[in-house]
Design a protein around this motif. Sequence first.
Motif, short mmCIF file in Angstrom:
data_model
loop_
_atom_site.label_atom_id
_atom_site.label_comp_id
_atom_site.label_asym_id
_atom_site.label_seq_id
_atom_site.Cartn_x
_atom_site.Cartn_y
_atom_site.Cartn_z
N UNK A 156 0.84 -1.20 0.00
CA UNK A 156 0.00 0.00 0.00
C UNK A 156 0.87 1.25 0.00
N UNK A 157 1.54 1.49 -1.11
CA UNK A 157 2.24 2.76 -1.25
C UNK A 157 1.33 3.76 -1.95
N UNK A 220 -0.14 2.95 4.60
CA UNK A 220 0.90 3.95 4.35
C UNK A 220 1.67 4.31 5.62
N UNK A 221 1.00 4.28 6.78
CA UNK A 221 1.71 4.56 8.04
C UNK A 221 2.70 3.45 8.35
N UNK A 222 2.24 2.19 8.23
CA UNK A 222 3.13 1.06 8.50
C UNK A 222 4.28 1.02 7.50
N UNK A 226 8.34 1.10 8.23
CA UNK A 226 9.22 0.01 7.83
C UNK A 226 10.08 0.34 6.62
N UNK A 227 9.67 1.32 5.82
CA UNK A 227 10.39 1.57 4.60
C UNK A 227 10.35 3.03 4.19
N UNK A 228 10.11 3.30 2.91
CA UNK A 228 10.10 4.70 2.43
C UNK A 228 8.92 5.47 2.99
N UNK A 229 9.12 6.75 3.23
CA UNK A 229 8.10 7.61 3.80
C UNK A 229 6.97 7.84 2.80
N UNK A 230 5.73 7.65 3.27
CA UNK A 230 4.56 7.82 2.42
C UNK A 230 3.67 8.99 2.86
N UNK A 231 4.00 9.61 3.98
CA UNK A 231 3.13 10.64 4.54
C UNK A 231 3.26 11.98 3.84
N UNK A 232 4.21 12.10 2.94
CA UNK A 232 4.37 13.36 2.22
C UNK A 232 3.49 13.45 0.98
N UNK A 233 2.80 12.37 0.65
CA UNK A 233 1.94 12.37 -0.53
C UNK A 233 0.56 12.93 -0.18
N UNK A 234 -0.04 13.73 -1.05
CA UNK A 234 -1.38 14.30 -0.75
C UNK A 234 -2.47 13.24 -0.59
N UNK A 235 -2.31 12.08 -1.24
CA UNK A 235 -3.35 11.05 -1.18
C UNK A 235 -3.53 10.55 0.25
N UNK A 236 -2.46 10.61 1.06
CA UNK A 236 -2.58 10.18 2.46
C UNK A 236 -3.57 11.06 3.22
N UNK A 237 -3.49 12.35 3.04
CA UNK A 237 -4.36 13.28 3.78
C UNK A 237 -5.78 13.27 3.21
N UNK A 238 -5.91 13.00 1.92
CA UNK A 238 -7.25 12.85 1.35
C UNK A 238 -7.95 11.64 1.97
#
Length: 394
Positions: A156-157, A220-222, A226-238
């Motif tokens: 789930x990236x 995306x949080x997990x 564990x790996x590359x940061x996903x919280x910088x993408x706008x889709x996370x906040x949507x």
Amino acid sequence: MSSDVRMNSVRMAREEDGVAEDSYTENLIGTLLAIFGNLLVSISVSIQKQSHVTLAGNKDPRQYYYTKTWWSGLMLMVLGEGALFVSYAFAPLSLIAPLNAVSVISSSILGFVFLREKWKAQEFLKRYILTFLGCALTAGGTYLFVTFGPNSHEKLNAENIVKHVIGWPFLLYLLLGIITFCLVLYFYKQRNANYLVLILLLVALLGSVTVITVKAVSGMIVLSILGPLQLSYPIFYVMFVCMVATIVFQASFLAQASHLYDSSLIACVNYIFCTTFAIVSGAIFYQEFNHEDVLHICMFLLGCAICFLGVFLITKNKRKAKAFEPYVTMDMAKGIPTIHNKGWAVQPDYNGSFSYGALENNDSVTPVTLPVDQELSISPSPVSPYQPSELKKD
């Protein structure tokens, strides 16, 4: 040689779809987390309920949030909900959603533990045979859908989530869901169609979006941990905003349903509706059944159907309310009527105390007897044109 080529092509197709090869281990972790979380939630609710009952029985003037038992129940609930939230990141959505049946089974067992009435063995078995049968069916159905459920899911990236959001299967599903939601909401609000099916259909439609967003946010949080940061993408906040909004509206509709219908009936219908829509949304958005054969899908659906039947039997056997046969006595000292049901006061006296469950029985109050031996005497009035003899004749 041909079999090796076929296996390599299947593996390459799975890797192109982003499907993890170690999905069995992740499914096991997600399943165990979901079972553990549902158990903790059931235990926490029972502990908090026991706290309220204890305060009511002891006529304790303290508020419930001043007790240690209520706070311990709250901490267990937070821990259980956290485990459920993380489980969506490891296992497929179609596998996690039906596991809410574990909460129903554990609640039934805890109900027996906290049961204070004494029953003979034969009477107890006769009264709760449907509950035992429902628990057995639910456990068997859980084993089936866990064993034959989808055994793979993608990472789930942010890229994969955006790809599914703009895909035509989800857009078509979202369009049909919005149209259905608006129609049901129109009949519910404008035509006063306060049917339980319509209210819980609104909850299930919102819930299908909730589980999609919960899995995306959790994954995306997990993955960020564990790996590359996903919280910088706008889709996370949507996804996060949609998750919070749908949860709030779900709670609102469930509160409205609880004012109109029995909680056991709500639990049964809501479990069936929400689980069905969650499986459909997982199959459409995350494409969880794309690599499953027909036999596994049929056995998975059979397990879900057996769980539905088991939950129905468990909730059906809830104790029905006794017929209300009231009578009224009057507290002559205070002039306040009190309704009694088979000797117990069911309406509190308004003596300034509104504590939960503090009822008093006014049967010991001696009623005031009115004198009955006085005769009615009629004295002639000086201004009356009638004589006493004429009044007696009349």
